[in-house]
Write an enzyme that holds these catalytic residues in place. Sequence first.
Site, PDB file in Angstrom:
ATOM      1  N   THR A 114     -20.720  -3.139  22.632  1.00  0.00           N
ATOM      2  CA  THR A 114     -21.840  -2.583  21.897  1.00  0.00           C
ATOM      3  C   THR A 114     -21.891  -3.510  20.577  1.00  0.00           C
ATOM      4  O   THR A 114     -21.101  -3.988  20.103  1.00  0.00           O
ATOM      5  CB  THR A 114     -21.311  -1.229  21.456  1.00  0.00           C
ATOM      6  OG1 THR A 114     -22.481  -0.605  20.759  1.00  0.00           O
ATOM      7  CG2 THR A 114     -20.245  -1.151  20.522  1.00  0.00           C
ATOM      8  N   HIS A 132      -4.530   4.192  22.675  1.00  0.00           N
ATOM      9  CA  HIS A 132      -3.034   3.885  22.504  1.00  0.00           C
ATOM     10  C   HIS A 132      -2.402   4.647  23.393  1.00  0.00           C
ATOM     11  O   HIS A 132      -1.004   4.247  23.241  1.00  0.00           O
ATOM     12  CB  HIS A 132      -2.884   4.220  21.085  1.00  0.00           C
ATOM     13  CG  HIS A 132      -1.675   3.347  20.371  1.00  0.00           C
ATOM     14  ND1 HIS A 132      -0.938   2.640  20.979  1.00  0.00           N
ATOM     15  CD2 HIS A 132      -1.156   3.438  18.960  1.00  0.00           C
ATOM     16  CE1 HIS A 132      -0.308   2.068  20.250  1.00  0.00           C
ATOM     17  NE2 HIS A 132      -0.372   2.443  18.895  1.00  0.00           N
TER      18      HIS A 132
END
Length: 389
Positions: free
Chosen positions: A310, A362
Site C-alpha cells: 500500500t 507475530h
Amino acid sequence: MDVVMPQMGESVAEGTIVRWIKKVGDKVDRDEPLFEISTDKVDAEIPSPAAGVLSEIRAQEGETVPVNSVVAVIGGANDIVTPATPAAQKPASAASPAPAAVPSESKTTESITRDRTSPLVRQLAKEHNVDLTQVRGTGIGGRVTKDDVLAFVANGGHGERQDSPRTYLPDDRVEKMSVMRKKIAEHMVASRRTSAHVHTIFEVDFSRIAAVRERRKTSYLSFIIKAVAEALKAFPVLNASVDGDSIVYHTRVNIGVAVALDSGLIVPIVKNADRLDLAGIAQCVADLAARARSKHLSPEDVAGGTFTVTNPGAFGALLGTPIINQPQVAILGVGSIEKRPVVVNDAVVPRITAVLTLGFDHRIIDGAVADQFMAQVKRALENWDESRA
C-alpha cells in the site's frame, strides 16, 4: 442458466447488489454487464455468463447474499418473459385460505434459530460464542443478520444499546456508510482481532532507483514490487497464511496493490509477480489501477493475493502502519519518496529517500525474520542491478 454471486476474493463470503443494469425481459449478450455488486474488496460490474434473455431476478438492489447464491436466471433468446402479476391484482380464490401452520411446542430452539439465520451468520456467531436467540434481528421477518451479530459483540453481548447518547450537533450531516465502506470497516476490525500486529520501519535511499527510473520511464512502485517479490521467495513465511494451527506456504507470489477510490480502497492482484520483469510489473499495475477506477475488475483480478503493498506516500504521508489484509500475514506500507538531507561520510548531502513499513503477524513471523526480509528489500533498492530487471 443460473447467474450466481461471484466470489471477489478468497476471504469474501457475500456481496451486495448495488444495481441491475438489465431488467427482466431484456436481451443480453455473453459478457455484457448485467449487474453491479459491492464487497469489502471491490465494486464491480458483473458480466452475463451467457447470451439470452434475463428471465428472472432473484436478488433485489440493496440485498446482500452469500457467494454462489443464484441472483438471476438467463433464459433462451426466444423465451417470452411474462412479468409476474402483483399479488394485489391476483383474483381472489373462491376457497378460504388455509390457516397458517402454528409451530409445534416440540420445535427446538436450535431449529427456530436455523430457520431465521444464514450459514454465514451461524458461523460468525460460533466464532464469537454468541447465543443467536439473544440477538435482536433487524432483517426481513426478524432474521438475524451479520451486522446484528457484530453489533451484539461490539456492545459486549448486550445487544443494541438504547441509552447511548447521540453526539449529533444541529448542523451535522448524517449518512449511512456505503456498502464498500461498511465491509472495509468490518474487515479491518476482524484483522486486528485475528492477527498479532507488529510493525518494523526501514529508511531506504532511492537515489540510484531515481536515475534508473528516469531512463526506463516507470514508477517507483514497480521497483518496490520487484524487490518485494524476490524477497518473498527468500523468506516464504511472509508469503503464507494461517489455517488453524497450520501454516500454509503459498508457492505463488501474488502481490496485491492497494488502489484508493472515492468509495474506499480495493486491492487488485499482480499475479506471479516473481516471474515478471520490471516492464511487466509496471504494465500490470497500470492496467489493474485503471480497471479498478472504472469498475471493470473481474473476480480473478482480486483473488489469490499472498502479500499486499500500500502506498500512502502518494498522498504525502511520511509513513503508515497498515493493517494486514487477511488472510495474508504481512503488508508493506510505502511512505513519500522525496529529496531529504542525509549524512554521508560526515557530510550532509541531498538524497531521495522513503520510509518503508512492514506490518507482520507475530503469530508466525518473528521480528528477526521480518527485519531480515526488509534488509534484503532495502539492499535490492539501494543497489539496483539493471541487468536483472
